[in-house]
Design a protein around this motif. Structure first.
Motif, PDB file in Angstrom:
ATOM      1  N   ALA A   7       0.829  -1.201   0.000  1.00  0.00           N
ATOM      2  CA  ALA A   7       0.000   0.000   0.000  1.00  0.00           C
ATOM      3  C   ALA A   7       0.867   1.256   0.000  1.00  0.00           C
ATOM      4  CB  ALA A   7      -0.932  -0.004   1.206  1.00  0.00           C
ATOM      5  N   ALA A   8       1.950   1.244   0.750  1.00  0.00           N
ATOM      6  CA  ALA A   8       2.858   2.399   0.774  1.00  0.00           C
ATOM      7  C   ALA A   8       3.492   2.621  -0.593  1.00  0.00           C
ATOM      8  CB  ALA A   8       3.925   2.193   1.835  1.00  0.00           C
ATOM      9  N   ASN A   9       3.843   1.536  -1.269  1.00  0.00           N
ATOM     10  CA  ASN A   9       4.412   1.673  -2.617  1.00  0.00           C
ATOM     11  C   ASN A   9       3.389   2.225  -3.595  1.00  0.00           C
ATOM     12  OD1 ASN A   9       6.905   0.730  -1.855  1.00  0.00           O
ATOM     13  ND2 ASN A   9       6.464  -1.388  -2.407  1.00  0.00           N
ATOM     14  N   LEU A  10       2.132   1.813  -3.488  1.00  0.00           N
ATOM     15  CA  LEU A  10       1.097   2.321  -4.378  1.00  0.00           C
ATOM     16  C   LEU A  10       0.812   3.801  -4.124  1.00  0.00           C
ATOM     17  CD1 LEU A  10      -1.413  -0.652  -4.492  1.00  0.00           C
ATOM     18  CD2 LEU A  10       0.074   0.172  -6.328  1.00  0.00           C
ATOM     19  N   VAL A  11       0.844   4.208  -2.862  1.00  0.00           N
ATOM     20  CA  VAL A  11       0.635   5.621  -2.536  1.00  0.00           C
ATOM     21  C   VAL A  11       1.762   6.457  -3.112  1.00  0.00           C
ATOM     22  CG1 VAL A  11       0.597   7.284  -0.636  1.00  0.00           C
ATOM     23  CG2 VAL A  11      -0.790   5.224  -0.523  1.00  0.00           C
ATOM     24  N   THR A  12       2.992   5.990  -2.982  1.00  0.00           N
ATOM     25  CA  THR A  12       4.131   6.707  -3.539  1.00  0.00           C
ATOM     26  C   THR A  12       4.018   6.796  -5.055  1.00  0.00           C
ATOM     27  OG1 THR A  12       5.507   5.879  -1.740  1.00  0.00           O
ATOM     28  CG2 THR A  12       6.647   6.774  -3.651  1.00  0.00           C
ATOM     29  N   LEU A  13       3.583   5.741  -5.692  1.00  0.00           N
ATOM     30  CA  LEU A  13       3.409   5.740  -7.138  1.00  0.00           C
ATOM     31  C   LEU A  13       2.301   6.695  -7.554  1.00  0.00           C
ATOM     32  CD1 LEU A  13       4.200   4.425  -9.852  1.00  0.00           C
ATOM     33  CD2 LEU A  13       2.420   2.745  -9.417  1.00  0.00           C
ATOM     34  N   ALA A  14       1.196   6.723  -6.802  1.00  0.00           N
ATOM     35  CA  ALA A  14       0.079   7.598  -7.134  1.00  0.00           C
ATOM     36  C   ALA A  14       0.435   9.064  -6.961  1.00  0.00           C
ATOM     37  CB  ALA A  14      -1.132   7.247  -6.272  1.00  0.00           C
ATOM     38  N   GLU A  15       1.293   9.377  -6.004  1.00  0.00           N
ATOM     39  CA  GLU A  15       1.692  10.764  -5.783  1.00  0.00           C
ATOM     40  C   GLU A  15       2.623  11.270  -6.872  1.00  0.00           C
ATOM     41  OE1 GLU A  15       3.468  10.736  -1.969  1.00  0.00           O
ATOM     42  OE2 GLU A  15       1.567  10.969  -0.900  1.00  0.00           O
ATOM     43  N   GLY A  16       3.269  10.367  -7.569  1.00  0.00           N
ATOM     44  CA  GLY A  16       4.204  10.783  -8.602  1.00  0.00           C
ATOM     45  C   GLY A  16       5.446  11.415  -8.006  1.00  0.00           C
ATOM     46  N   ALA A  17       5.972  10.816  -6.960  1.00  0.00           N
ATOM     47  CA  ALA A  17       7.099  11.396  -6.233  1.00  0.00           C
ATOM     48  C   ALA A  17       8.339  11.534  -7.109  1.00  0.00           C
ATOM     49  CB  ALA A  17       7.416  10.544  -5.006  1.00  0.00           C
TER      50      ALA A  17
END
Length: 53
Positions: A7-17
């Motif tokens: 889930a943390a990896n998906l959030v980071t991906l969604a934010e476009g960090a």
């Protein structure tokens, strides 16, 4: 891979960090103005074909 780490990896991906998040091409005024123009054009076309003769 556990569920919280996935889930943390998906959030980071969604934010476009990696790319800085916001894109300069997505100006909200231009986007909103284009949407308004498109809707007004559709309204004009609809009323054009819906006139009583």
């Amino acid at each position: 891979m556990s569920l919280p780490s996935a889930a943390a990896n998906l959030v980071t991906l969604a934010e476009g960090a990696e790319h800085g998040g916001n894109h300069a091409s997505l100006n909200p005024y231009i986007t909103g103005g284009g949407a308004l123009l498109a809707l007004l054009l559709l309204l004009w076309i609809t009323t054009l074909f819906n006139r009583d003769r």
